[in-house]
Design a protein around this motif. Structure first.
Motif, PDB file in Angstrom:
ATOM      1  N   TYR A 148       0.880  -1.138   0.141  1.00 51.54           N
ATOM      2  CA  TYR A 148      -0.017  -0.132  -0.034  1.00 51.54           C
ATOM      3  C   TYR A 148       0.816   1.365   0.085  1.00 51.54           C
ATOM      4  CZ  TYR A 148      -4.317  -2.794   0.807  1.00 51.54           C
ATOM      5  OH  TYR A 148      -5.262  -3.464   0.914  1.00 51.54           O
ATOM      6  N   ARG A 182      -0.875   4.295  -1.659  1.00 53.97           N
ATOM      7  CA  ARG A 182      -1.779   4.970  -0.742  1.00 53.97           C
ATOM      8  C   ARG A 182      -1.284   5.511   0.454  1.00 53.97           C
ATOM      9  NH1 ARG A 182      -7.252   1.482   0.460  1.00 53.97           N
ATOM     10  NH2 ARG A 182      -7.179   1.901  -1.918  1.00 53.97           N
ATOM     11  N   LEU A 186     -13.087   3.572   2.114  1.00 57.01           N
ATOM     12  CA  LEU A 186     -12.405   3.323   3.079  1.00 57.01           C
ATOM     13  C   LEU A 186     -12.922   4.851   3.817  1.00 57.01           C
ATOM     14  CD1 LEU A 186      -9.109   1.703   2.577  1.00 57.01           C
ATOM     15  CD2 LEU A 186     -11.127   0.733   3.568  1.00 57.01           C
ATOM     16  N   ALA A 233     -13.858  -4.170   1.464  1.00 58.11           N
ATOM     17  CA  ALA A 233     -13.683  -2.790   2.228  1.00 58.11           C
ATOM     18  C   ALA A 233     -12.975  -3.023   3.646  1.00 58.11           C
ATOM     19  CB  ALA A 233     -14.595  -1.673   2.179  1.00 58.11           C
ATOM     20  N   GLU A 266      -9.556  -4.442   3.366  1.00 55.32           N
ATOM     21  CA  GLU A 266      -8.713  -3.334   3.322  1.00 55.32           C
ATOM     22  C   GLU A 266      -8.304  -2.555   4.530  1.00 55.32           C
ATOM     23  OE1 GLU A 266      -7.378  -1.912  -0.662  1.00 55.32           O
ATOM     24  OE2 GLU A 266      -9.721  -1.804  -1.014  1.00 55.32           O
ATOM     25  N   PHE A 276      -6.089  -4.680   6.788  1.00 52.91           N
ATOM     26  CA  PHE A 276      -4.788  -4.652   6.197  1.00 52.91           C
ATOM     27  C   PHE A 276      -4.027  -3.409   6.793  1.00 52.91           C
ATOM     28  CE2 PHE A 276      -5.681  -7.185   2.430  1.00 52.91           C
ATOM     29  CZ  PHE A 276      -5.788  -8.563   3.183  1.00 52.91           C
ATOM     30  N   SER A 288      -2.692  -9.447  -2.242  1.00 53.77           N
ATOM     31  CA  SER A 288      -3.744  -9.297  -3.411  1.00 53.77           C
ATOM     32  C   SER A 288      -4.553 -10.523  -3.606  1.00 53.77           C
ATOM     33  CB  SER A 288      -2.935  -9.094  -4.663  1.00 53.77           C
ATOM     34  OG  SER A 288      -2.133  -9.970  -4.929  1.00 53.77           O
ATOM     35  N   LEU A 305      -7.631 -10.542  -1.450  1.00 53.32           N
ATOM     36  CA  LEU A 305      -8.791  -9.607  -1.687  1.00 53.32           C
ATOM     37  C   LEU A 305      -9.490 -10.015  -2.751  1.00 53.32           C
ATOM     38  CD1 LEU A 305      -6.728  -6.301  -1.439  1.00 53.32           C
ATOM     39  CD2 LEU A 305      -8.616  -7.104   0.047  1.00 53.32           C
TER      40      LEU A 305
END
Length: 269
Positions: free
Chosen positions: A60, A63, A142, A184, A187, A190, A238, A241
């Motif tokens: 990530y 992000r 998120l 969601a 994520e 995580f 990945s 998910l």
């Protein structure tokens, strides 16, 4: 403990950290099977999670960089999200600090792990059926994690202090409970792993790191475990998910129940 044992623990940690099956529970079971139940082994089972944390940071990274730039620029959305992560982090951090010694003394064993695996599996399957009954995908952004939702997710995550419950499972179920879609919720789980597991590993390393390093091959085992768990976890994120979006949590629930029953059966012999 040999470096091969550390390699096996690293692979298992990377495979299970972000799956809702309890990485700590699996590490305790493997460590018990390998005959490693001393304080150094218990510390390695906690500290090795730092490799998985670094995998999240790398996965990530874009992000997180955007989030960091947003915080520096005082972007309201970025500040709200960082606040949400902080709120969700606090319940497990506070209870973990207070109960750290008792948890390691009383719950780092096959029987407590088996019970938590079975109970967690039943709850996961029930939650998935409830989600399907509602017929709603849930919130997918998120940014929808408000402080109130973050607190509920954090309280749910605190149940994972019981080895076998699974931090990933608890936080994902908490996310579903407040209306997030499964993807969601995963994520957010995580990203929540960064402060939660980061704090847990650093805390244990500061308190018990010397015990680990003084053990024969301690430095080598730590290095092997961290590198291997990082690589394997990076490969898993990945794929997990994608799997969640297609199949949901139910298969993991049945796996947990089956493993828990097997452990109880073997322990009762």
């Amino acid at each position: 403990m040999s470096w091969i044992d550390a390699l096996l623990l690293g692979i298992l940690e990377g495979l299970t950290e972000f799956l809702p099956v309890s990485s700590t529970g699996h590490l305790i079971l493997l460590g018990s099977w390998l005959g490693h139940e001393d304080e150094a082994a218990k510390t390695l089972e906690v500290v090795i999670q730092l490799g998985a944390v670094m995998a999240v940071v790398v996965y990530y990274r874009n992000r997180l960089l955007d989030l960091g730039r947003g915080v520096l620029a005082r972007d309201p959305a970025s500040l709200r999200f960082v606040m949400a992560l902080g709120i969700a982090f606090m319940p497990a951090a506070g209870l973990g600090y207070l109960l750290h010694k008792k948890i390691k003394a009383l719950l780092f064993g096959p029987m407590p792990v088996a019970v938590a695996l079975i109970v967690g599996g039943v709850v996961m399957i029930a939650m998935e059926r409830l989600q399907r009954k509602r017929g709603q995908e849930g919130l997918t952004r998120l940014q929808d994690v408000t402080p109130k939702r973050a607190l509920i997710i954090g309280i749910a995550q605190a149940f994972a202090l019981w080895p076998g419950a699974s931090r990933s499972m608890s936080s994902i179920l908490g996310g579903q409970l407040v209306g997030l879609s499964t993807a969601a919720a995963a994520e957010f789980s995580f990203l929540l792993a960064i402060p939660t597991l980061g704090a847990a590993t650093v805390f244990d390393l500061v308190k018990n790191g010397q015990t680990l390093l003084d053990a024969p091959g301690g430095m080598l085992n730590l290095g092997v475990g961290l590198v291997v768990s990082f690589i394997v976890a990076l490969l898993v994120i990945s794929g997990f998910l994608r799997y969640l979006k297609r199949f949901g949590l139910t298969p993991f629930g049945w796996y947990r129940i089956a493993l828990g029953v097997l452990v109880l059966a073997l322990a009762s012999r």
